[in-house]
Design a protein around this motif. Sequence first.
Motif, PDB file in Angstrom:
ATOM      1  N   PHE A  38       0.863  -1.127  -0.024  1.00  0.00           N
ATOM      2  CA  PHE A  38      -0.130   0.163   0.015  1.00  0.00           C
ATOM      3  C   PHE A  38       0.843   1.357  -0.069  1.00  0.00           C
ATOM      4  O   PHE A  38       1.916   1.175   0.795  1.00  0.00           O
ATOM      5  N   VAL A  39       0.573   2.268  -0.996  1.00  0.00           N
ATOM      6  CA  VAL A  39       1.335   3.292  -0.908  1.00  0.00           C
ATOM      7  C   VAL A  39       0.319   4.496  -0.629  1.00  0.00           C
ATOM      8  O   VAL A  39      -0.659   4.581  -1.426  1.00  0.00           O
ATOM      9  N   LYS A  40       0.581   5.462   0.346  1.00  0.00           N
ATOM     10  CA  LYS A  40      -0.197   6.388   0.639  1.00  0.00           C
ATOM     11  C   LYS A  40      -0.259   7.444  -0.514  1.00  0.00           C
ATOM     12  O   LYS A  40       0.501   7.545  -1.250  1.00  0.00           O
ATOM     13  N   LYS A  41      -1.387   8.155  -0.651  1.00  0.00           N
ATOM     14  CA  LYS A  41      -1.946   9.109  -1.782  1.00  0.00           C
ATOM     15  C   LYS A  41      -0.763  10.083  -1.720  1.00  0.00           C
ATOM     16  O   LYS A  41      -0.260  10.741  -2.702  1.00  0.00           O
ATOM     17  N   SER A  42      -0.542  10.530  -0.409  1.00  0.00           N
ATOM     18  CA  SER A  42       0.701  11.629  -0.398  1.00  0.00           C
ATOM     19  C   SER A  42       2.172  11.353  -1.077  1.00  0.00           C
ATOM     20  O   SER A  42       2.747  12.090  -1.718  1.00  0.00           O
ATOM     21  N   VAL A  43       2.384  10.153  -0.788  1.00  0.00           N
ATOM     22  CA  VAL A  43       3.580   9.566  -1.362  1.00  0.00           C
ATOM     23  C   VAL A  43       3.430   9.358  -2.818  1.00  0.00           C
ATOM     24  O   VAL A  43       4.547   9.757  -3.455  1.00  0.00           O
ATOM     25  N   LYS A  44       2.247   9.062  -3.469  1.00  0.00           N
ATOM     26  CA  LYS A  44       2.050   8.633  -4.865  1.00  0.00           C
ATOM     27  C   LYS A  44       2.476  10.359  -5.432  1.00  0.00           C
ATOM     28  O   LYS A  44       2.815  10.323  -6.528  1.00  0.00           O
ATOM     29  N   ARG A  45       1.579  11.084  -5.068  1.00  0.00           N
ATOM     30  CA  ARG A  45       1.516  12.413  -5.557  1.00  0.00           C
ATOM     31  C   ARG A  45       3.061  13.117  -5.241  1.00  0.00           C
ATOM     32  O   ARG A  45       3.571  13.829  -6.473  1.00  0.00           O
ATOM     33  N   ARG A  46       3.756  12.906  -4.460  1.00  0.00           N
ATOM     34  CA  ARG A  46       5.086  13.512  -4.205  1.00  0.00           C
ATOM     35  C   ARG A  46       5.870  12.550  -5.325  1.00  0.00           C
ATOM     36  O   ARG A  46       6.902  13.429  -5.969  1.00  0.00           O
ATOM     37  N   ASP A  47       5.908  11.345  -5.563  1.00  0.00           N
ATOM     38  CA  ASP A  47       6.555  10.834  -6.523  1.00  0.00           C
ATOM     39  C   ASP A  47       6.156  11.234  -8.026  1.00  0.00           C
ATOM     40  O   ASP A  47       7.105  11.405  -8.875  1.00  0.00           O
ATOM     41  N   GLU A  48       4.974  11.391  -8.184  1.00  0.00           N
ATOM     42  CA  GLU A  48       4.433  11.975  -9.509  1.00  0.00           C
ATOM     43  C   GLU A  48       5.248  13.392  -9.714  1.00  0.00           C
ATOM     44  O   GLU A  48       5.406  13.656 -11.022  1.00  0.00           O
ATOM     45  N   ARG A  49       5.051  14.163  -8.664  1.00  0.00           N
ATOM     46  CA  ARG A  49       5.830  15.488  -8.834  1.00  0.00           C
ATOM     47  C   ARG A  49       7.232  15.316  -9.293  1.00  0.00           C
ATOM     48  O   ARG A  49       7.733  16.265 -10.105  1.00  0.00           O
ATOM     49  N   LYS A  50       7.880  14.312  -8.542  1.00  0.00           N
ATOM     50  CA  LYS A  50       9.438  14.346  -8.564  1.00  0.00           C
ATOM     51  C   LYS A  50       9.582  13.783 -10.391  1.00  0.00           C
ATOM     52  O   LYS A  50      10.704  14.493 -10.977  1.00  0.00           O
ATOM     53  N   ARG A  51       8.847  12.819 -10.727  1.00  0.00           N
ATOM     54  CA  ARG A  51       8.730  12.256 -12.218  1.00  0.00           C
ATOM     55  C   ARG A  51       8.464  13.462 -12.935  1.00  0.00           C
ATOM     56  O   ARG A  51       9.213  13.714 -14.085  1.00  0.00           O
ATOM     57  N   ALA A  52       7.580  14.491 -12.764  1.00  0.00           N
ATOM     58  CA  ALA A  52       7.387  15.587 -13.560  1.00  0.00           C
ATOM     59  C   ALA A  52       8.476  16.374 -13.580  1.00  0.00           C
ATOM     60  O   ALA A  52       8.981  16.956 -14.834  1.00  0.00           O
ATOM     61  N   ILE A  53       9.151  17.038 -12.426  1.00  0.00           N
ATOM     62  CA  ILE A  53      10.060  17.754 -12.504  1.00  0.00           C
ATOM     63  C   ILE A  53      11.350  17.001 -13.262  1.00  0.00           C
ATOM     64  O   ILE A  53      11.880  17.984 -13.947  1.00  0.00           O
ATOM     65  N   TYR A  54      11.616  15.882 -13.184  1.00  0.00           N
ATOM     66  CA  TYR A  54      12.853  15.499 -13.817  1.00  0.00           C
ATOM     67  C   TYR A  54      12.514  15.566 -15.474  1.00  0.00           C
ATOM     68  O   TYR A  54      13.309  15.837 -16.055  1.00  0.00           O
TER      69      TYR A  54
END
Length: 65
Positions: A38-54
């Motif tokens: 299980f991955v929390k929504k906040s962690v998913k969002r953080r990862d998505e932001r990191k990917r988008a920035i990259y």
Amino acid sequence: MIIVPIKEGENIERALKKFKRKFEKTGAVREMRARKTFVKKSVKRRDERKRAIYRQEMQRMEESL
């Protein structure tokens, strides 16, 4: 269900390779691995932001060259 049509005289290894490629495209294995934990929504969002920035940084670097 994945269907791989095999032409007459076609090598079985080639058909297996086609099957593997189709199976990979469905994303079943990736989804299974993601559901293991299980991955929390906040962690998913953080990862998505990191990917988008990259991605944005990589595009900027390509444009500047």
